[in-house]
Design a protein around this motif. Structure first.
Motif, mmCIF file in Angstrom:
data_model
loop_
_atom_site.group_PDB
_atom_site.id
_atom_site.type_symbol
_atom_site.label_atom_id
_atom_site.label_comp_id
_atom_site.label_asym_id
_atom_site.label_seq_id
_atom_site.Cartn_x
_atom_site.Cartn_y
_atom_site.Cartn_z
ATOM 1 N N ASP A 66 0.821 -1.324 -0.009
ATOM 2 C CA ASP A 66 0.243 -0.241 -0.018
ATOM 3 C C ASP A 66 0.931 1.060 0.285
ATOM 4 O O ASP A 66 0.323 2.242 -0.245
ATOM 5 N N VAL A 67 1.948 1.025 0.704
ATOM 6 C CA VAL A 67 3.211 2.423 0.705
ATOM 7 C C VAL A 67 3.596 2.522 -0.299
ATOM 8 O O VAL A 67 3.905 4.124 -1.417
ATOM 9 N N ARG A 68 4.102 1.338 -1.579
ATOM 10 C CA ARG A 68 4.567 1.194 -2.683
ATOM 11 C C ARG A 68 3.497 2.070 -3.671
ATOM 12 O O ARG A 68 3.669 2.601 -4.896
ATOM 13 N N GLU A 69 2.613 1.766 -3.600
ATOM 14 C CA GLU A 69 0.725 1.960 -4.101
ATOM 15 C C GLU A 69 1.029 3.382 -4.418
ATOM 16 O O GLU A 69 0.652 4.066 -5.026
ATOM 17 N N GLU A 70 1.403 4.619 -3.304
ATOM 18 C CA GLU A 70 0.928 5.782 -2.988
ATOM 19 C C GLU A 70 2.233 6.263 -3.309
ATOM 20 O O GLU A 70 2.162 7.535 -4.248
ATOM 21 N N GLN A 71 3.388 5.804 -3.643
ATOM 22 C CA GLN A 71 4.150 6.070 -4.014
ATOM 23 C C GLN A 71 4.262 6.145 -5.948
ATOM 24 O O GLN A 71 4.364 7.524 -6.175
ATOM 25 N N LYS A 72 4.047 5.534 -5.672
ATOM 26 C CA LYS A 72 3.402 4.980 -7.490
ATOM 27 C C LYS A 72 2.811 5.875 -8.175
ATOM 28 O O LYS A 72 3.115 6.692 -8.928
ATOM 29 N N GLN A 73 1.841 6.384 -7.104
ATOM 30 C CA GLN A 73 -0.063 7.656 -7.655
ATOM 31 C C GLN A 73 1.197 8.701 -7.708
ATOM 32 O O GLN A 73 0.666 9.979 -8.358
ATOM 33 N N ILE A 74 2.174 9.151 -6.768
ATOM 34 C CA ILE A 74 2.807 10.180 -6.637
ATOM 35 C C ILE A 74 2.825 10.864 -7.770
ATOM 36 O O ILE A 74 3.078 11.727 -8.077
ATOM 37 N N ILE A 75 4.387 9.541 -7.985
ATOM 38 C CA ILE A 75 5.691 9.699 -8.780
ATOM 39 C C ILE A 75 4.469 10.125 -10.208
ATOM 40 O O ILE A 75 4.824 10.418 -11.633
ATOM 41 N N GLU A 76 3.090 9.379 -10.583
ATOM 42 C CA GLU A 76 2.740 9.625 -12.061
ATOM 43 C C GLU A 76 2.334 10.972 -12.149
ATOM 44 O O GLU A 76 2.599 12.006 -13.152
ATOM 45 N N VAL A 77 1.716 11.324 -11.177
ATOM 46 C CA VAL A 77 1.525 12.484 -10.935
ATOM 47 C C VAL A 77 2.271 13.932 -11.033
ATOM 48 O O VAL A 77 2.082 14.471 -12.066
ATOM 49 N N VAL A 78 3.489 13.552 -10.687
ATOM 50 C CA VAL A 78 4.394 14.673 -10.642
ATOM 51 C C VAL A 78 5.377 14.146 -12.339
ATOM 52 O O VAL A 78 5.203 15.169 -13.075
ATOM 53 N N LEU A 79 5.139 12.592 -12.808
ATOM 54 C CA LEU A 79 5.939 12.755 -14.440
ATOM 55 C C LEU A 79 4.321 13.522 -14.731
ATOM 56 O O LEU A 79 4.724 13.451 -16.563
ATOM 57 N N GLU A 80 3.489 13.520 -14.999
ATOM 58 C CA GLU A 80 2.083 14.207 -16.046
ATOM 59 C C GLU A 80 2.225 15.828 -16.223
ATOM 60 O O GLU A 80 2.258 16.009 -16.587
ATOM 61 N N HIS A 81 2.965 16.006 -14.454
ATOM 62 C CA HIS A 81 2.525 17.774 -14.365
ATOM 63 C C HIS A 81 4.202 18.000 -14.695
ATOM 64 O O HIS A 81 4.223 18.491 -13.598
ATOM 65 N N MET A 82 5.620 17.837 -15.172
ATOM 66 C CA MET A 82 6.551 17.660 -15.334
ATOM 67 C C MET A 82 6.682 19.384 -14.779
ATOM 68 O O MET A 82 7.569 19.843 -14.157
ATOM 69 N N GLU A 83 6.416 19.874 -15.812
ATOM 70 C CA GLU A 83 7.005 21.383 -16.654
ATOM 71 C C GLU A 83 6.342 22.549 -15.424
ATOM 72 O O GLU A 83 6.905 23.144 -14.943
ATOM 73 N N ALA A 84 5.360 21.626 -14.787
ATOM 74 C CA ALA A 84 4.337 22.226 -13.935
ATOM 75 C C ALA A 84 4.864 22.364 -12.328
ATOM 76 O O ALA A 84 5.344 23.789 -11.637
ATOM 77 N N VAL A 85 5.658 22.078 -12.068
ATOM 78 C CA VAL A 85 6.079 21.059 -10.829
ATOM 79 C C VAL A 85 7.600 22.003 -11.128
ATOM 80 O O VAL A 85 8.478 22.809 -10.339
ATOM 81 N N LYS A 86 8.243 21.537 -12.317
ATOM 82 C CA LYS A 86 9.636 23.077 -12.503
ATOM 83 C C LYS A 86 9.288 24.491 -12.048
ATOM 84 O O LYS A 86 9.766 24.874 -11.895
ATOM 85 N N LEU A 87 8.424 25.068 -13.192
ATOM 86 C CA LEU A 87 8.053 25.718 -12.611
ATOM 87 C C LEU A 87 7.619 26.770 -11.504
ATOM 88 O O LEU A 87 8.739 27.418 -10.832
#
Length: 189
Positions: A66-87
């Motif tokens: 369950d911890v890995r699944e939550e980490q995976k979801q966080i990583i996917e959210v960040v990857l989808e919006h990488m430019e917004a995160v960098k800005l």
């Protein structure tokens, strides 16, 4: 007349403003280093992350799945919006570097009773509040209402109220220094 008569019910305005300046200076230095490191990590992050998410280690069933699944979801959210995160990280790095300067000016202004050196800190706090409100709204709009996003937004909102109080203390010190200067000018006549 100052808005507040003291800081945190136990310090006078001068001591409270100096403590606020010192806390903001230390925090700004820490945040500057942290945001710089995060920018480097985000730049290196996108290279092999997709492959790592498909790794069998992420998909094992054990007590940490369950911890890995939550980490995976966080990583996917960040990857989808990488430019917004960098800005957002660039904006936060710039704000934290500017906060180092204005906090130093606040400390010096309070110590030397130079009223004009308190104004950059007040302007900086107004800018911080506007930027953090915009980043909060942007995070909710772009990243959605994932549990991690909502919890960080709640933390930012609590921080905004603390910054509002700090700004009121410094504005009160600014007003008090004006009264002191006016009293000295009257007594010199």
């Amino acid at each position: 007349m100052p808005i507040l008569s003291g800081c945190c019910f136990c310090f006078d305005l001068k001591v409270g403003s100096t403590i606020i300046g010192a806390l903001n200076l230390v925090g700004a230095l820490i945040y500057s280093v942290m945001f710089a490191i995060l920018l480097v990590m985000v730049a290196l992050f996108g290279a092999g992350t997709r492959k790592a998410l498909e790794d069998p280690v992420f998909n094992e069933d054990d007590e940490y799945s369950d911890v890995r699944e939550e980490q995976k979801q966080i990583i996917e959210v960040v990857l989808e919006h990488m430019e917004a995160v960098k800005l957002a990280l660039y904006i936060l790095l710039g704000v934290s570097l500017l906060c180092v300067i204005t906090s130093s000016m606040l400390i010096h202004g309070v110590r030397r009773k130079r009223r004009g050196l308190l104004l950059p800190y007040i302007v900086q706090e107004v800018i911080n509040i506007i930027i953090f409100i915009a980043l909060t709204i942007g995070a909710l709009v772009i990243l959605g209402t994932h549990r991690v996003v909502v919890s960080s937004v709640i933390g930012v909102i609590v921080g905004l109220f603390v910054h509002l109080y700090f700004m009121l203390v410094v504005i009160s010190q600014y007003q008090a220094l004006g009264l002191i200067r006016m009293h000295e000018e009257i007594s010199m006549k």
